[in-house]
Write a protein that holds these residues in place. Structure first.
Motif, PDB file in Angstrom:
ATOM      1  N   ASP A   1       0.826  -1.207   0.000  1.00  0.00           N
ATOM      2  CA  ASP A   1       0.000   0.000   0.000  1.00  0.00           C
ATOM      3  C   ASP A   1       0.862   1.259   0.000  1.00  0.00           C
ATOM      4  OD1 ASP A   1      -2.557  -1.239   0.118  1.00  0.00           O
ATOM      5  OD2 ASP A   1      -2.522  -1.308   2.308  1.00  0.00           O
ATOM      6  N   LEU A   2       2.056   1.161   0.546  1.00  0.00           N
ATOM      7  CA  LEU A   2       2.948   2.312   0.692  1.00  0.00           C
ATOM      8  C   LEU A   2       3.185   3.027  -0.628  1.00  0.00           C
ATOM      9  CD1 LEU A   2       4.963   4.047   2.330  1.00  0.00           C
ATOM     10  CD2 LEU A   2       6.659   2.228   2.004  1.00  0.00           C
ATOM     11  N   ARG A   3       3.148   2.291  -1.737  1.00  0.00           N
ATOM     12  CA  ARG A   3       3.454   2.872  -3.044  1.00  0.00           C
ATOM     13  C   ARG A   3       2.280   3.642  -3.644  1.00  0.00           C
ATOM     14  NH1 ARG A   3       8.268   1.199  -5.146  1.00  0.00           N
ATOM     15  NH2 ARG A   3       9.278  -0.549  -4.075  1.00  0.00           N
ATOM     16  N   PHE A   4       1.137   3.643  -2.997  1.00  0.00           N
ATOM     17  CA  PHE A   4      -0.059   4.268  -3.549  1.00  0.00           C
ATOM     18  C   PHE A   4      -0.423   5.481  -2.693  1.00  0.00           C
ATOM     19  CE2 PHE A   4       0.222  -0.094  -4.772  1.00  0.00           C
ATOM     20  CZ  PHE A   4      -0.083  -0.075  -6.128  1.00  0.00           C
ATOM     21  N   SER A   5       0.130   6.616  -3.077  1.00  0.00           N
ATOM     22  CA  SER A   5       0.036   7.822  -2.247  1.00  0.00           C
ATOM     23  C   SER A   5      -1.396   8.294  -2.058  1.00  0.00           C
ATOM     24  CB  SER A   5       0.887   8.940  -2.859  1.00  0.00           C
ATOM     25  OG  SER A   5       0.445   9.247  -4.173  1.00  0.00           O
ATOM     26  N   ALA A   6      -2.286   7.999  -3.009  1.00  0.00           N
ATOM     27  CA  ALA A   6      -3.669   8.454  -2.890  1.00  0.00           C
ATOM     28  C   ALA A   6      -4.336   7.886  -1.639  1.00  0.00           C
ATOM     29  CB  ALA A   6      -4.466   8.059  -4.133  1.00  0.00           C
ATOM     30  N   LEU A   7      -3.980   6.665  -1.250  1.00  0.00           N
ATOM     31  CA  LEU A   7      -4.542   6.060  -0.046  1.00  0.00           C
ATOM     32  C   LEU A   7      -4.169   6.878   1.186  1.00  0.00           C
ATOM     33  CD1 LEU A   7      -5.881   3.818   1.625  1.00  0.00           C
ATOM     34  CD2 LEU A   7      -3.740   2.520   1.449  1.00  0.00           C
ATOM     35  N   PHE A   8      -2.926   7.287   1.266  1.00  0.00           N
ATOM     36  CA  PHE A   8      -2.443   8.012   2.440  1.00  0.00           C
ATOM     37  C   PHE A   8      -2.998   9.434   2.476  1.00  0.00           C
ATOM     38  CE2 PHE A   8       0.260   4.459   1.765  1.00  0.00           C
ATOM     39  CZ  PHE A   8       0.526   4.001   3.038  1.00  0.00           C
ATOM     40  N   ARG A   9      -3.141  10.052   1.322  1.00  0.00           N
ATOM     41  CA  ARG A   9      -3.768  11.381   1.301  1.00  0.00           C
ATOM     42  C   ARG A   9      -5.225  11.274   1.753  1.00  0.00           C
ATOM     43  NH1 ARG A   9      -2.657  16.482  -0.708  1.00  0.00           N
ATOM     44  NH2 ARG A   9      -4.548  17.756  -0.765  1.00  0.00           N
ATOM     45  N   ALA A  10      -5.924  10.232   1.280  1.00  0.00           N
ATOM     46  CA  ALA A  10      -7.322  10.055   1.681  1.00  0.00           C
ATOM     47  C   ALA A  10      -7.437   9.863   3.186  1.00  0.00           C
ATOM     48  CB  ALA A  10      -7.933   8.864   0.939  1.00  0.00           C
ATOM     49  N   LEU A  11      -6.525   9.091   3.769  1.00  0.00           N
ATOM     50  CA  LEU A  11      -6.539   8.891   5.218  1.00  0.00           C
ATOM     51  C   LEU A  11      -6.265  10.195   5.957  1.00  0.00           C
ATOM     52  CD1 LEU A  11      -4.651   5.474   5.381  1.00  0.00           C
ATOM     53  CD2 LEU A  11      -7.031   5.858   6.057  1.00  0.00           C
TER      54      LEU A  11
ATOM     55  N   LEU B   1      10.116   6.255   0.358  1.00  0.00           N
ATOM     56  CA  LEU B   1       8.659   6.222   0.318  1.00  0.00           C
ATOM     57  C   LEU B   1       8.039   6.583   1.665  1.00  0.00           C
ATOM     58  CD1 LEU B   1       8.081   3.025  -1.855  1.00  0.00           C
ATOM     59  CD2 LEU B   1       7.481   5.372  -2.483  1.00  0.00           C
ATOM     60  N   LEU B   2       8.592   6.062   2.744  1.00  0.00           N
ATOM     61  CA  LEU B   2       8.038   6.368   4.060  1.00  0.00           C
ATOM     62  C   LEU B   2       8.185   7.853   4.390  1.00  0.00           C
ATOM     63  CD1 LEU B   2       9.236   3.241   6.027  1.00  0.00           C
ATOM     64  CD2 LEU B   2       6.865   3.853   5.565  1.00  0.00           C
ATOM     65  N   ARG B   3       9.344   8.427   4.087  1.00  0.00           N
ATOM     66  CA  ARG B   3       9.536   9.851   4.339  1.00  0.00           C
ATOM     67  C   ARG B   3       8.622  10.681   3.442  1.00  0.00           C
ATOM     68  NH1 ARG B   3      15.167  11.949   3.788  1.00  0.00           N
ATOM     69  NH2 ARG B   3      14.317  13.637   5.079  1.00  0.00           N
ATOM     70  N   ALA B   4       8.423  10.241   2.203  1.00  0.00           N
ATOM     71  CA  ALA B   4       7.536  10.973   1.295  1.00  0.00           C
ATOM     72  C   ALA B   4       6.105  10.978   1.805  1.00  0.00           C
ATOM     73  CB  ALA B   4       7.598  10.359  -0.098  1.00  0.00           C
ATOM     74  N   ARG B   5       5.611   9.813   2.279  1.00  0.00           N
ATOM     75  CA  ARG B   5       4.232   9.749   2.785  1.00  0.00           C
ATOM     76  C   ARG B   5       4.065  10.678   3.985  1.00  0.00           C
ATOM     77  NH1 ARG B   5       4.223   6.707  -1.322  1.00  0.00           N
ATOM     78  NH2 ARG B   5       4.416   8.869  -2.039  1.00  0.00           N
ATOM     79  N   ALA B   6       5.087  10.783   4.834  1.00  0.00           N
ATOM     80  CA  ALA B   6       5.023  11.690   5.984  1.00  0.00           C
ATOM     81  C   ALA B   6       5.001  13.142   5.524  1.00  0.00           C
ATOM     82  CB  ALA B   6       6.214  11.437   6.907  1.00  0.00           C
ATOM     83  N   ILE B   7       5.907  13.494   4.628  1.00  0.00           N
ATOM     84  CA  ILE B   7       6.042  14.881   4.187  1.00  0.00           C
ATOM     85  C   ILE B   7       4.807  15.357   3.440  1.00  0.00           C
ATOM     86  CG2 ILE B   7       7.331  16.413   2.641  1.00  0.00           C
ATOM     87  CD1 ILE B   7       9.810  14.587   3.280  1.00  0.00           C
ATOM     88  N   GLU B   8       4.297  14.535   2.524  1.00  0.00           N
ATOM     89  CA  GLU B   8       3.206  14.994   1.667  1.00  0.00           C
ATOM     90  C   GLU B   8       1.861  15.070   2.387  1.00  0.00           C
ATOM     91  OE1 GLU B   8       3.617  12.124  -1.377  1.00  0.00           O
ATOM     92  OE2 GLU B   8       2.395  10.597  -0.373  1.00  0.00           O
ATOM     93  N   THR B   9       1.764  14.488   3.580  1.00  0.00           N
ATOM     94  CA  THR B   9       0.522  14.565   4.356  1.00  0.00           C
ATOM     95  C   THR B   9       0.692  15.296   5.674  1.00  0.00           C
ATOM     96  OG1 THR B   9       0.925  12.449   5.471  1.00  0.00           O
ATOM     97  CG2 THR B   9      -0.309  12.374   3.381  1.00  0.00           C
ATOM     98  N   GLY B  10       1.922  15.622   6.057  1.00  0.00           N
ATOM     99  CA  GLY B  10       2.172  16.238   7.352  1.00  0.00           C
ATOM    100  C   GLY B  10       1.785  15.331   8.500  1.00  0.00           C
ATOM    101  N   SER B  11       2.100  14.047   8.371  1.00  0.00           N
ATOM    102  CA  SER B  11       1.693  13.040   9.357  1.00  0.00           C
ATOM    103  C   SER B  11       2.900  12.292   9.911  1.00  0.00           C
ATOM    104  CB  SER B  11       0.758  12.008   8.709  1.00  0.00           C
ATOM    105  OG  SER B  11      -0.327  12.607   8.060  1.00  0.00           O
ATOM    106  N   PHE B  12       2.752  11.741  11.111  1.00  0.00           N
ATOM    107  CA  PHE B  12       3.704  10.752  11.581  1.00  0.00           C
ATOM    108  C   PHE B  12       3.479   9.457  10.802  1.00  0.00           C
ATOM    109  CE2 PHE B  12       3.742  13.500  15.316  1.00  0.00           C
ATOM    110  CZ  PHE B  12       5.079  13.472  15.696  1.00  0.00           C
TER     111      PHE B  12
END
Length: 289
Positions: free
Chosen positions: A162-172, A198-209
């Motif tokens: 799932d990590l590779r699909f940024s839309a999921l993380f933005r939706a969350l 990828l993990l750092r990108a998901r954090a940065i692009e959503t402002g999330s831990f």
């Protein structure tokens, strides 16, 4: 600081094998270690209870959720320790289906299941050196993204690929998630290339831990996983990192950093919906002299 804005996360790194009983014992020991270190929330990796590539052996071993002994043991352990225990995922039979669920469980301090999440994206790929995976042959993809409330904020659940699909993380994140989770069993090849980025990108692009407990090393079924469990803050900084061996990492989480990061770079607020156009290309015309 109040209890509502600060807590400790513990990530359990494993090398899951082919014995459910042995895996329960190994996971439980590490979960206890994390709780002893002060963790209020503890996460285990993908496929905590069993790691078996052979489909027939897998199907002969696993049960449905109601009868799963590993799930019962972990619910009892979470209640005993008084922690939020996130079992990254386990293979669970789906009654009436030929395929099974790759399902994560969020267990509350009273031992109740606070949230369930079935992995949405299936790892169907051919890698270099002859390594090939077809998860969809065994696992039924999930269809629903899941977020649940903790005392310190909202947590969004995901699993490995799932990590590779940024839309999921933005939706969350748009659904209010302050913490994004990626319990995983990344392969050695893909982990070495992309895990940290990828993990750092998901954090940065959503402002999330981002909390990512991982499998690491060479397993009994022959697969090699990357390890390097990570805790990443909303600015993309790594707060804690594991190596390749089984163990525990812990990190203090200040939830106010979420609002601070999202205020500094308001990507969730500034994002816009758009369509994609493919205009016709006008062919070049010859021009006579």
């Amino acid at each position: 600081m109040t209890a509502e804005t600060e807590f400790t996360v513990g990530l359990v790194q494993m090398r899951t094998g082919q014995s459910v009983a042995a895996n329960i014992e190994a996971a439980s020991e590490l979960i206890r270690e994390a709780a002893k270190a002060g963790a209020d929330y503890v996460q285990t990796p993908e496929m905590t209870a069993l790691m078996v590539r052979d489909r027939e052996r897998l199907m002969a071993t696993i049960t449905d959720e109601e009868h799963d002994q590993a799930l019962k043991a972990f619910r009892d352990l979470g209640k005993e320790l008084g922690i939020f225990l996130h079992i990254g995922s386990m293979a669970i039979r789906i009654p009436g289906h030929q395929r099974v669920a790759n399902r994560g469980f969020l267990i509350s301090p009273d031992g109740e299941i606070r949230g369930r999440y079935d992995k949405i994206h299936m790892f169907d790929v051919d890698l270099a050196k002859g390594e090939s995976w077809r998860e969809s042959q065994t696992y039924q993809p999930g269809e629903i993204a899941v977020a649940a409330d903790l005392p310190w904020g909202r947590i969004g659940l995901a699993i490995c690929y799932d990590l590779r699909f940024s839309a999921l993380f933005r939706a969350l994140a748009e659904a209010g998630a302050d913490f994004l989770t990626v319990p995983a069993a990344f392969t050695q090849q893909t982990g070495e290339a992309h895990w940290h980025a990828l993990l750092r990108a998901r954090a940065i692009e959503t402002g999330s831990f981002v909390f990512a407990a991982a499998q690491g090393g060479t397993h009994e079924d022959g697969r090699e996983t990357y390890g390097h469990s990570l805790v990443v803050d909303p600015w993309g900084r790594i707060l804690a990192e594991g190596g390749t061996e089984p163990g525990v990492i812990v990190a203090k989480i200040d939830t106010k950093l979420v609002a601070k990061a999202r205020s500094a770079i308001p990507v969730l607020q500034n994002g816009r919906r758009f369509s994609v156009s493919s205009p016709e290309v006008t062919p070049l015309r010859e021009v006579s002299a």
